[in-house]
Design an enzyme around this catalytic site. Structure first.
Site, PDB file in Angstrom:
ATOM      1  N   ARG A  46     -28.604  55.430  11.779  1.00 24.42           N
ATOM      2  CA  ARG A  46     -29.996  55.151  11.397  1.00 24.42           C
ATOM      3  C   ARG A  46     -30.721  56.414  10.957  1.00 24.42           C
ATOM      4  O   ARG A  46     -31.656  56.361  10.172  1.00 24.42           O
ATOM      5  CB  ARG A  46     -30.753  54.582  12.603  1.00 24.42           C
ATOM      6  CG  ARG A  46     -30.369  53.174  12.930  1.00 24.42           C
ATOM      7  CD  ARG A  46     -31.240  52.663  14.049  1.00 24.42           C
ATOM      8  NE  ARG A  46     -32.494  52.160  13.510  1.00 24.42           N
ATOM      9  CZ  ARG A  46     -32.947  50.944  13.706  1.00 24.42           C
ATOM     10  NH1 ARG A  46     -32.267  50.102  14.438  1.00 24.42           N
ATOM     11  NH2 ARG A  46     -34.093  50.559  13.194  1.00 24.42           N
ATOM     12  N   LYS A 145     -14.331  49.585  22.959  1.00 25.26           N
ATOM     13  CA  LYS A 145     -14.707  49.001  24.238  1.00 25.26           C
ATOM     14  C   LYS A 145     -16.071  49.537  24.676  1.00 25.26           C
ATOM     15  O   LYS A 145     -16.449  50.600  24.187  1.00 25.26           O
ATOM     16  CB  LYS A 145     -13.642  49.298  25.293  1.00 25.26           C
ATOM     17  CG  LYS A 145     -13.490  50.788  25.613  1.00 25.26           C
ATOM     18  CD  LYS A 145     -12.785  50.997  26.893  1.00 25.26           C
ATOM     19  CE  LYS A 145     -13.711  51.089  28.050  1.00 25.26           C
ATOM     20  NZ  LYS A 145     -14.399  52.377  28.220  1.00 25.26           N
ATOM     21  N   HIS A 175      -7.990  53.240  24.247  1.00 24.43           N
ATOM     22  CA  HIS A 175      -7.335  54.495  23.871  1.00 24.43           C
ATOM     23  C   HIS A 175      -6.209  54.875  24.838  1.00 24.43           C
ATOM     24  O   HIS A 175      -5.351  55.680  24.499  1.00 24.43           O
ATOM     25  CB  HIS A 175      -8.355  55.624  23.701  1.00 24.43           C
ATOM     26  CG  HIS A 175      -8.855  56.231  24.973  1.00 24.43           C
ATOM     27  ND1 HIS A 175      -9.871  55.673  25.706  1.00 24.43           N
ATOM     28  CD2 HIS A 175      -8.490  57.350  25.638  1.00 24.43           C
ATOM     29  CE1 HIS A 175     -10.096  56.430  26.769  1.00 24.43           C
ATOM     30  NE2 HIS A 175      -9.283  57.459  26.749  1.00 24.43           N
ATOM     31  N   LYS A 179      -1.942  56.911  24.433  1.00 25.97           N
ATOM     32  CA  LYS A 179      -1.465  58.120  25.124  1.00 25.97           C
ATOM     33  C   LYS A 179       0.057  58.168  25.084  1.00 25.97           C
ATOM     34  O   LYS A 179       0.718  57.143  25.279  1.00 25.97           O
ATOM     35  CB  LYS A 179      -1.969  58.133  26.573  1.00 25.97           C
ATOM     36  CG  LYS A 179      -3.492  58.332  26.640  1.00 25.97           C
ATOM     37  CD  LYS A 179      -3.963  58.594  28.038  1.00 25.97           C
ATOM     38  CE  LYS A 179      -5.476  58.597  28.126  1.00 25.97           C
ATOM     39  NZ  LYS A 179      -6.110  59.890  27.926  1.00 25.97           N
ATOM     40  N   GLU A 213     -11.168  61.012  37.733  1.00 23.09           N
ATOM     41  CA  GLU A 213     -11.859  61.991  36.893  1.00 23.09           C
ATOM     42  C   GLU A 213     -12.694  62.914  37.764  1.00 23.09           C
ATOM     43  O   GLU A 213     -13.325  62.454  38.715  1.00 23.09           O
ATOM     44  CB  GLU A 213     -12.791  61.287  35.915  1.00 23.09           C
ATOM     45  CG  GLU A 213     -12.085  60.386  34.941  1.00 23.09           C
ATOM     46  CD  GLU A 213     -13.069  59.752  33.972  1.00 23.09           C
ATOM     47  OE1 GLU A 213     -13.302  60.344  32.918  1.00 23.09           O
ATOM     48  OE2 GLU A 213     -13.616  58.686  34.292  1.00 23.09           O
ATOM     49  N   ASP A 232     -15.944  49.642  32.791  1.00 30.09           N
ATOM     50  CA  ASP A 232     -15.620  50.818  31.977  1.00 30.09           C
ATOM     51  C   ASP A 232     -14.124  51.151  32.010  1.00 30.09           C
ATOM     52  O   ASP A 232     -13.575  51.603  31.006  1.00 30.09           O
ATOM     53  CB  ASP A 232     -16.439  52.016  32.513  1.00 30.09           C
ATOM     54  CG  ASP A 232     -16.352  53.239  31.623  1.00 30.09           C
ATOM     55  OD1 ASP A 232     -16.483  53.073  30.395  1.00 30.09           O
ATOM     56  OD2 ASP A 232     -16.162  54.358  32.147  1.00 30.09           O
ATOM     57  N   HIS A 237      -8.509  49.872  30.729  1.00 31.36           N
ATOM     58  CA  HIS A 237      -7.441  50.878  30.844  1.00 31.36           C
ATOM     59  C   HIS A 237      -6.469  50.559  31.988  1.00 31.36           C
ATOM     60  O   HIS A 237      -5.252  50.572  31.801  1.00 31.36           O
ATOM     61  CB  HIS A 237      -8.034  52.271  31.078  1.00 31.36           C
ATOM     62  CG  HIS A 237      -9.022  52.705  30.034  1.00 31.36           C
ATOM     63  ND1 HIS A 237      -8.920  52.340  28.715  1.00 31.36           N
ATOM     64  CD2 HIS A 237     -10.132  53.480  30.109  1.00 31.36           C
ATOM     65  CE1 HIS A 237      -9.920  52.878  28.028  1.00 31.36           C
ATOM     66  NE2 HIS A 237     -10.674  53.568  28.859  1.00 31.36           N
ATOM     67  N   LYS A 337     -15.108  58.428  39.278  1.00 29.02           N
ATOM     68  CA  LYS A 337     -15.638  59.672  38.728  1.00 29.02           C
ATOM     69  C   LYS A 337     -15.944  60.609  39.888  1.00 29.02           C
ATOM     70  O   LYS A 337     -16.128  60.167  41.016  1.00 29.02           O
ATOM     71  CB  LYS A 337     -16.896  59.390  37.911  1.00 29.02           C
ATOM     72  CG  LYS A 337     -16.608  58.529  36.691  1.00 29.02           C
ATOM     73  CD  LYS A 337     -17.590  58.736  35.584  1.00 29.02           C
ATOM     74  CE  LYS A 337     -17.313  57.839  34.387  1.00 29.02           C
ATOM     75  NZ  LYS A 337     -16.245  58.321  33.507  1.00 29.02           N
TER      76      LYS A 337
HETATM   77  C1  BG6 Z   1     -13.468  55.909  28.530  1.00 31.63           C
HETATM   78  C2  BG6 Z   1     -14.559  55.676  29.549  1.00 31.63           C
HETATM   79  O1  BG6 Z   1     -12.987  54.694  28.036  1.00 31.63           O
HETATM   80  O2  BG6 Z   1     -12.407  56.611  29.169  1.00 31.63           O
HETATM   81  C3  BG6 Z   1     -15.031  56.974  30.160  1.00 31.63           C
HETATM   82  O3  BG6 Z   1     -15.644  55.018  28.902  1.00 31.63           O
HETATM   83  C4  BG6 Z   1     -13.867  57.760  30.701  1.00 31.63           C
HETATM   84  O4  BG6 Z   1     -15.990  56.736  31.176  1.00 31.63           O
HETATM   85  C5  BG6 Z   1     -12.764  57.881  29.670  1.00 31.63           C
HETATM   86  O5  BG6 Z   1     -14.329  59.037  31.060  1.00 31.63           O
HETATM   87  C6  BG6 Z   1     -11.513  58.511  30.263  1.00 31.63           C
HETATM   88  O6  BG6 Z   1     -10.599  58.729  29.250  1.00 31.63           O
HETATM   89  P1  BG6 Z   1      -9.564  59.922  29.354  1.00 31.63           P
HETATM   90  O7  BG6 Z   1      -8.691  59.756  28.158  1.00 31.63           O
HETATM   91  O8  BG6 Z   1     -10.375  61.173  29.330  1.00 31.63           O
HETATM   92  O9  BG6 Z   1      -8.853  59.731  30.651  1.00 31.63           O
END
Ligand code: BG6
Length: 486
Positions: A46, A145, A175, A179, A213, A232, A237, A337
């Site tokens: 935007r 996502k 994603h 990996k 994380e 999330d 994942h 986290k």
């Molecule tokens: C994302 C989440 O899909 O994956 C994040 O929205 C998360 O919250 C991230 O930190 C972790 O991905 P990776 O590849 O860093 O483990």
């Protein structure tokens, strides 16, 4: 395989994901010579930036996310020359003219619309693209996502996007599937004869899948408050990792062969009952603590946080798969986290030997264990028992270690690099199908409803720990421990 020429339209081009992951990934592939010289990357947002001003934005926000090892000013300038910026209101088709002017109107040219935006906008963007005649047979759409907030909203997105794009044109990205280690798990399971006979209830005691994380929510509070760890990370994942670990051998690695098998796993997950919801799910939220020796604030004290937030930053679940192969084998999933370490791994623990011929007093027996490490470095570790050298017969656990970076010494590709190439090539195997997405939501939805109805708060855990004690109790009830706590 060389890529054919393309126009890639990045909705949310000035946003966080684009700056952190997508632009660095595209730069890396451009630098490696994978992108055709006349490819266009059209970032859409935007904000009324000119092309020149947008390159300034890239310099400030995307450039710091590119490793010094791969950065050269010359390569960066060449990449930026492929990037254009278009200002429009994605929800208003009447503002799409500048995009239409930039696109090359060759029906056969690959055209990718990457929606790195809130899922609440997916339907209207697709409708607008269709209304302005921008969707050709060679078009694809990539959906980031979270794909919905629950089963109903995910179905609605699938329905609306499906009115404009065929299923074979829809790339639902997770994603984690990009990996290296996840694809290596396919190679390990189906490229070797060794593991498959043991990959079942007779020989496996339990499977642990952890994505931990150290980072907190950072500047993503706005998004995270509406999401939480379950939406999330777990719904996508963790469940995708579970599917790849547990699925039956697919007939081939073609998209539907793999996705059919993953879908069967999702369908065989034992549904939750009121009892298992209470016993087998743990929800936590981080409090202040120390990570890597530095003090960090509580989730509720982060920038722009709601001081009364009940959003979970940790979730642990015991899942069971009702099939002949897996009946009775618990799959423990957890993510959080501000944890004690930054790691992602799948731990397959085998059963104990049925009978020992060695004197127990001299030996410390441990069951075999296979660790598939996704992060920080991808690799494999196999724990075995071996004789200690010297007189007598004493056994000790030893580790066989395989570090893929060491072994292959070839440049690594980030997950987004791999997945973006797959989108541009039209390879769907590593993307979720509509029915898979819905099956995953169907399984997690009772957890969301349970939390809503109970209105109970997440259990606090100290930043820098392995999560609430209840998560250790969850696995401890089965006489087991998380690998890091053993
Ligand atoms: C994302 C989440 O899909 O994956 C994040 O929205 C998360 O919250 C991230 O930190 C972790 O991905 P990776 O590849 O860093 O483990």
């Amino acid at each position: 395989m060389a890529l054919s020429d393309f126009d890639l339209v990045l909705f949310g081009g000035g946003g966080d994901l684009s700056m952190r992951k997508l632009i660095p990934a595209l730069y890396a592939r451009h630098r490696a010579g994978d992108l055709p010289p006349s490819a266009q990357i059209i970032c859409v947002g935007r904000h009324p930036w000119t092309d020149k001003e947008f390159v300034e934005e890239l310099n400030q926000n995307a450039r710091p996310n590119i490793s010094e090892k791969t950065f050269t000013q010359e390569a960066w300038n060449a990449f930026c020359a492929c990037v254009r910026y278009v200002s429009l209101d994605a929800t208003d088709a009447a503002t799409y003219d500048p995009l239409i002017d930039l696109l090359r109107h060759d029906q056969d040219m690959t055209r990718v619309f990457y929606l790195a935006m809130s899922p609440s906008l997916f339907a209207s963007i697709c409708k607008n693209l269709h209304q302005r005649g921008l969707v050709t047979d060679s078009s694809r759409v990539v959906l980031e996502k979270p794909l919905g907030r629950d089963l109903a909203s995910a179905k609605q997105i699938n329905l609306e996007v499906g009115k404009v794009f065929k299923e074979s044109q829809i790339f639902r990205i997770d994603h984690y599937l990009g990996k290296e280690a996840v694809q290596n798990l396919l190679a390990l399971r189906f490229g070797n004869v060794l593991f498959e006979p043991l990959w079942r209830r007779e020989w496996i005691s339990d499977v642990q899948i952890t994505i931990a994380e150290e980072l907190g929510v950072g500047n993503r509070m706005g998004y995270y408050e509406t999401s939480g760890a379950l939406r999330d990370m777990l719904q996508n994942h963790l469940l995708q990792l579970l599917c790849i670990t547990a699925m039956e051998p697919p007939l081939s690695v073609t998209p539907d062969a793999v996705r059919d098998e993953k879908l069967k796993v999702l369908h065989s997950l034992k549904p939750f009952t009121p009892t298992t919801l209470a016993r087998n799910v743990v929800r936590g939220q981080y409090r202040a603590g120390h990570v890597e020796g530095k003090p960090v604030p509580a989730y509720r004290a982060e920038n722009s946080a709601n001081p009364d937030s009940t959003t979970e930053t940790f979730v642990a679940v015991k899942a069971e798969i009702d099939t002949w192969r897996w009946a009775g084998v618990p799959f423990y999933l957890r993510t959080g986290k501000r944890m004690a370490d930054q790691l992602a791994e799948i731990v397959v623990r085998f059963k104990s030997i049925p009978h020992s011929i060695f004197a127990q007093s001299n030996s410390s027996f441990q069951p075999n264990c296979l660790v598939i490490r996704l992060q920080p470095d991808d690799g494999l570790q196999l724990n075995l028992m071996a004789k200690t050298p010297g007189d007598g017969m004493r056994l000790k656990p030893v580790e066989l270690e395989l570090d893929f970076a060491e072994t292959f010494k070839t440049p690594r590709m980030d997950a987004y690099e791999r997945l973006l190439l797959d989108v541009l090539r039209g390879h769907l195997t590593l993307f979720m199908r509509a029915d898979e997405l819905e099956a995953a939501w169907e399984w997690v939805e009772p957890i969301l409803r349970h939390w809503e109805q109970e209105g109970n708060e997440p259990i606090p855990y100290t930043s820098g720990s392995w999560g609430p004690a209840a998560a250790s109790a969850l696995i401890g009830r089965d006489g087991l421990q998380w690998r890091e706590e053993a």
